[in-house]
Write a protein that holds these residues in place. Structure first.
Motif, mmCIF file in Angstrom:
data_model
loop_
_atom_site.group_PDB
_atom_site.id
_atom_site.type_symbol
_atom_site.label_atom_id
_atom_site.label_comp_id
_atom_site.label_asym_id
_atom_site.label_seq_id
_atom_site.Cartn_x
_atom_site.Cartn_y
_atom_site.Cartn_z
ATOM 1 N N LEU A 188 32.415 73.311 18.525
ATOM 2 C CA LEU A 188 31.083 73.742 19.112
ATOM 3 C C LEU A 188 31.277 73.517 20.606
ATOM 4 O O LEU A 188 31.796 72.440 20.855
ATOM 5 N N VAL A 189 30.663 74.731 21.548
ATOM 6 C CA VAL A 189 30.883 74.268 22.902
ATOM 7 C C VAL A 189 29.414 73.429 23.182
ATOM 8 O O VAL A 189 28.390 73.970 22.887
ATOM 9 N N ALA A 190 29.285 72.286 24.205
ATOM 10 C CA ALA A 190 28.367 71.521 24.399
ATOM 11 C C ALA A 190 27.775 71.917 25.990
ATOM 12 O O ALA A 190 28.618 72.322 26.794
ATOM 13 N N ARG A 191 26.470 72.019 26.049
ATOM 14 C CA ARG A 191 26.038 72.067 27.435
ATOM 15 C C ARG A 191 26.144 70.759 28.165
ATOM 16 O O ARG A 191 26.144 69.759 27.523
ATOM 17 N N GLY A 192 26.426 70.909 29.564
ATOM 18 C CA GLY A 192 26.783 69.614 30.073
ATOM 19 C C GLY A 192 28.044 68.744 30.000
ATOM 20 O O GLY A 192 28.728 69.400 29.454
ATOM 21 N N ASP A 193 27.973 67.781 30.690
ATOM 22 C CA ASP A 193 29.576 67.156 30.658
ATOM 23 C C ASP A 193 29.552 65.795 29.983
ATOM 24 O O ASP A 193 30.557 65.124 29.996
ATOM 25 N N ILE A 194 28.595 65.521 29.134
ATOM 26 C CA ILE A 194 28.640 64.342 28.422
ATOM 27 C C ILE A 194 29.949 64.072 27.263
ATOM 28 O O ILE A 194 30.709 63.166 27.268
ATOM 29 N N CYS A 195 30.298 65.307 26.670
ATOM 30 C CA CYS A 195 31.286 65.311 25.658
ATOM 31 C C CYS A 195 32.549 65.137 26.415
ATOM 32 O O CYS A 195 33.631 64.467 26.003
ATOM 33 N N ALA A 196 32.543 65.958 27.586
ATOM 34 C CA ALA A 196 33.882 66.077 28.356
ATOM 35 C C ALA A 196 34.157 64.772 28.782
ATOM 36 O O ALA A 196 35.470 64.174 28.798
ATOM 37 N N ARG A 197 33.195 63.720 28.992
ATOM 38 C CA ARG A 197 33.495 62.448 29.705
ATOM 39 C C ARG A 197 33.727 61.460 28.673
ATOM 40 O O ARG A 197 34.805 60.448 28.856
ATOM 41 N N MET A 198 33.797 61.997 27.525
ATOM 42 C CA MET A 198 34.377 61.003 26.159
ATOM 43 C C MET A 198 35.458 61.815 25.548
ATOM 44 O O MET A 198 35.907 61.744 24.227
ATOM 45 N N GLN A 199 36.028 62.852 26.267
ATOM 46 C CA GLN A 199 37.201 63.623 25.659
ATOM 47 C C GLN A 199 38.164 62.731 25.010
ATOM 48 O O GLN A 199 38.799 61.789 25.551
ATOM 49 N N GLY A 200 38.565 63.149 23.717
ATOM 50 C CA GLY A 200 39.798 62.427 22.968
ATOM 51 C C GLY A 200 39.145 61.418 22.149
ATOM 52 O O GLY A 200 39.693 60.865 21.174
ATOM 53 N N LEU A 201 37.769 61.026 22.154
ATOM 54 C CA LEU A 201 37.354 59.757 21.083
ATOM 55 C C LEU A 201 36.909 60.515 19.985
ATOM 56 O O LEU A 201 36.082 61.365 19.827
ATOM 57 N N SER A 202 37.368 59.793 18.811
ATOM 58 C CA SER A 202 37.098 60.076 17.364
ATOM 59 C C SER A 202 36.396 59.127 17.006
ATOM 60 O O SER A 202 36.535 57.802 17.274
ATOM 61 N N LEU A 203 35.150 59.528 16.304
ATOM 62 C CA LEU A 203 34.284 58.573 15.783
ATOM 63 C C LEU A 203 34.371 58.867 14.414
ATOM 64 O O LEU A 203 33.965 59.960 13.946
ATOM 65 N N ARG A 204 34.338 57.738 13.457
ATOM 66 C CA ARG A 204 34.157 57.798 12.059
ATOM 67 C C ARG A 204 32.882 57.297 11.485
ATOM 68 O O ARG A 204 32.362 56.541 12.351
ATOM 69 N N ASN A 205 32.400 57.618 10.206
ATOM 70 C CA ASN A 205 31.159 57.311 9.561
ATOM 71 C C ASN A 205 30.201 57.144 10.587
ATOM 72 O O ASN A 205 29.363 56.486 10.704
#
Length: 419
Positions: free
Chosen positions: A196-213
């Motif tokens: 999914l493509v997100a609006r804003g830059d929040i996701c891009a700032r956390m690029q590569g971060l994988s979260l479990r659970n």
């Protein structure tokens, strides 16, 4: 070789259809445009091939939001337990992992493909590399297949060309046009199981971060919860990906008329009261330290600047200066990082496509109701499921059903007519 049955497409559904028909005594020709069979299988399950889910048939139906009821008969004939037994008999030892996902013990998709190829050869299936370009039709019946290299006569054809996901593997939508020429309604393909493509830059700032659970809830513009599940996700330069997001995307089909928000709960195991006590405990234990260090005990480092920003608490604020109101904002953010979704990634990046041949025009045996002698199976049909091995299970069971039914029709001296 003069074939009784031609199978178009050497993916999961096509290989199963060809093998099943041959085991019933039919002479089978398998047309595949690529040099190798099962190219898409090589990339499923990150190259490990999540070939089914170790679950009852009803669970497969429950995890198939698009036309799951259509699969009832096919799943009854060839449920996950039978699929697992089938591959074990072919010499592929299996294992079951988290969420019921079934993989080869070797973690090699190539072992699944090699076993299928060997079984096809032993069953006498003729494999020809050619791209099918059209069905040969006459008076409402199929009479063969036209390819780029030759034409192939047959009274029965099984269409197993896949959808339009991962076009480099050969799924370019050719099957939709062949089915349309045979009188079928084609529902426009859309990406399903897609990042999914997100609006804003929040996701891009956390690029590569994988979260479990973590837990995810998807809401539409009317604030209705469209999806809620717990699992693993990945932040990317464009937005969100990972198994949890791919499954969520299957419920977000109306971007033309609706908008969606994804709420990420970082602490789904803790209710708000328990989480608030945890925050208080961390603040009290290090009263003179900067807030940034408190956040690092609650979340991964890449998340810290975002949590600080969203909660409105500067990173250099001393722990003993964090107010009750600020704590409540932090609690709210930890329980819901809200991401506005701009849309899905392109169709070419989807694991599965939604859309295809309208299932009301296909019998439970996978026989066409529009053209005698035509059978359809796999992703060319308008059926799609969540991640977890369910989509390959659909390919195996519809392929098996089509192959057996086509072979029995040939054995009975004719073709199955639609109703």
């Amino acid at each position: 070789m003069k074939a009784d049955i031609i199978v178009i497409g050497g993916g999961a559904a096509g290989c199963m259809a060809a093998l099943s028909a041959a085991e019933e005594g039919a002479r089978v020709l398998l047309l595949e445009r690529n040099q190798k069979l099962g190219r898409k299988l090589y990339i499923t399950g990150k190259g490990r091939c999540n070939l089914t889910n170790n679950c009852p048939p009803q669970q497969v139906l429950d995890h198939t939001p698009r036309n799951g009821r259509f699969l009832h008969s096919a799943l009854k004939r060839f449920p996950p337990s039978e699929v697992m037994a089938f591959f074990e008999r072919l010499g592929v030892p299996l294992k079951t992992e988290r969420g019921g996902r079934v993989f080869p013990q070797s973690d090699r998709a190539a072992d699944v493909i090699d076993a299928l190829l060997l079984a096809l050869r032993r069953a006498g299936v003729a494999i020809v590399q050619d791209r099918a370009t059209a069905l040969l039709l006459e008076a409402g019946e199929v009479t063969g297949v036209r390819g780029e290299c030759d034409s192939y006569p047959a009274h029965t054809v099984i269409l197993a060309t896949g959808g339009m996901s991962y076009p480099l593997t050969g799924s370019t939508g050719d099957g939709y046009e062949m089915a349309r020429a045979a009188g079928h309604t084609i529902l426009p393909p859309k990406p399903s199981l897609v990042p999914l493509v997100a609006r804003g830059d929040i996701c891009a700032r956390m690029q590569g971060l994988s979260l479990r659970n973590v837990a995810v809830r998807v809401k539409n513009q009317k604030n209705k919860v469209m999806f809620a599940e717990q699992g693993e996700l990945l932040f990317t330069h464009f937005g969100l990906s990972g198994p949890l997001i791919l499954s969520a995307s299957a419920h977000m089909r109306e971007f033309e008329t609706d908008t969606y928000r994804v709420c990420i709960d970082l602490k789904p195991a803790l209710d708000e009261q328990t989480l608030e006590k945890r925050i208080l405990r961390e603040l009290a234990a290090q009263p003179n330290r900067n807030f940034v260090h408190i956040l690092e005990t609650l979340a991964p480092r890449l998340l810290v600047p975002v949590l600080s920003e969203l909660s409105g608490i500067a990173q250099d604020t001393k722990a003993n200066m964090v107010t009750k109101e600020a704590r409540r904002r932090l609690l709210s953010v930890l329980k819901c990082i809200e991401i506005e979704i701009a849309g899905p990634r392109p169709l070419e990046e989807a694991v599965i496509t939604s859309g295809g041949v309208q299932v009301t025009e296909v019998n439970p045996t996978m026989a066409s109701k529009k053209t005698a002698g035509l059978y359809l199976c796999g992703e060319v049909l308008d059926v799609d499921a969540y991640t977890g091995g369910y989509n390959l299970q659909i390919a195996w069971c519809t392929g098996r059903t089509a192959g057996v039914a086509a072979a029995k029709a040939v054995k009975n001296g004719g073709t199955e007519h639609g109703v």
